[in-house]
Write an enzyme that holds these catalytic residues in place. Structure first.
Site, PDB file in Angstrom:
ATOM      1  N   CYS A  96       3.258   6.204  -2.419  1.00  0.00           N
ATOM      2  CA  CYS A  96       4.110   7.483  -1.227  1.00  0.00           C
ATOM      3  C   CYS A  96       5.455   7.398  -1.442  1.00  0.00           C
ATOM      4  O   CYS A  96       5.824   7.921  -2.967  1.00  0.00           O
ATOM      5  CB  CYS A  96       4.187   6.471  -0.214  1.00  0.00           C
ATOM      6  N   HIS A 207      -2.004   6.916   0.715  1.00  0.00           N
ATOM      7  CA  HIS A 207      -2.041   4.723   1.153  1.00  0.00           C
ATOM      8  C   HIS A 207      -2.970   4.104   0.945  1.00  0.00           C
ATOM      9  O   HIS A 207      -3.874   4.233   1.620  1.00  0.00           O
ATOM     10  CB  HIS A 207      -1.103   4.975   2.571  1.00  0.00           C
ATOM     11  N   GLU A 209      -3.675   1.382   0.497  1.00  0.00           N
ATOM     12  CA  GLU A 209      -3.051   0.101   1.416  1.00  0.00           C
ATOM     13  C   GLU A 209      -4.145  -0.082   2.717  1.00  0.00           C
ATOM     14  O   GLU A 209      -4.549  -1.282   3.078  1.00  0.00           O
ATOM     15  CB  GLU A 209      -1.906  -0.712   1.530  1.00  0.00           C
TER      16      GLU A 209
END
Ligand code: MN
Length: 230
Positions: A96, A207, A209
């Site tokens: 990001c 994202h 994660e």
């Protein structure tokens, strides 16, 4: 075990857990005491995490009215980390804000605000409840033969697209030297870049994660940590 350096940011837990689940050991940095030179000598890889906007003057532009600064000192600190990681060919995985910072470190520029500066853009800032950051927002089209395509291989199941989440209002504009685009959204927004000449040098605009509970993008973290072990 591969130690992965992460500069402090506001949503650390998902980054740390993604690194752990892929077999790495996260180490959160402190600007005051961890000099970039020592960090790059002492870790196996560098994870550039999400956050607010990179200061536009760094890539030669005046700030758009939507500009929101990152933590004081973070831009300069992370840029120095990237320069030193590049000299040392240390593996870097950028997420990001991280992909934007990486591009600026290579001399690239950013679209400062997608909704007001990119005609016909998709919604890249999907409003989601805080407990559902893994809601999928849009498709990405992935370059065959890229490292990204190889790493996501199983998830792609022979296709060249997949769905990702999206929580950004900026994007890459001109690419920095040495970077190539490896995924785009259907509106042309760059969603992934890499430097294929390096050990592991990969940035994504979504994202991954946020998906550690379900593992959709665990292979990205595993490939990063495998590179960071060597
Ligand atoms: Mn997006």
């Amino acid at each position: 075990m591969a130690v992965i350096a992460i500069a402090p940011c506001s949503k650390l837990p998902d980054y740390e857990e993604s690194v752990r689940r892929a077999g790495g050991a996260p180490r959160v940095l402190h600007y005051a005491t961890d000099s970039p030179a020592d960090v790059v000598r002492g870790v196996g890889g560098l994870l550039l995490a999400g956050g607010n906007d990179v200061l536009p003057s760094i890539y030669g532009e005046a700030a758009h009215q939507t500009f929101e600064a990152a933590e004081a000192g973070r831009d300069e600190y992370e840029l120095e980390l990237v320069r030193r990681a590049r000299d040392a060919d240390l593996p870097v995985f950028a997420i990001c804000r991280g992909i934007q910072l990486l591009n600026v470190a290579h001399g690239g520029t950013l679209i400062q605000d997608i909704p007001s500066q990119l005609t016909g853009a998709l919604e890249h800032r999907l409003a989601v409840p805080p407990h559902q950051p893994f809601d999928l927002a849009h498709e990405i089209w992935i370059e065959k033969d890229s490292r990204l395509a190889k790493v996501l291989g199983e998830r792609l199941e022979g296709s060249d697209s997949c769905e990702v989440n999206s929580r950004h209002h900026q994007a890459l504009k001109t690419l920095g030297e040495g970077l190539v685009t490896t995924a785009t959204a259907p509106d042309g927004v760059i969603e992934a870049v890499e430097d294929p000449t390096r050990r592991f040098w990969l940035g994504v605009q979504w994202h991954p994660e946020n998906f550690w509970r379900t593992g959709e993008f665990r292979s990205l973290f595993e490939a990063f940590i495998t590179a960071a072990r060597r």
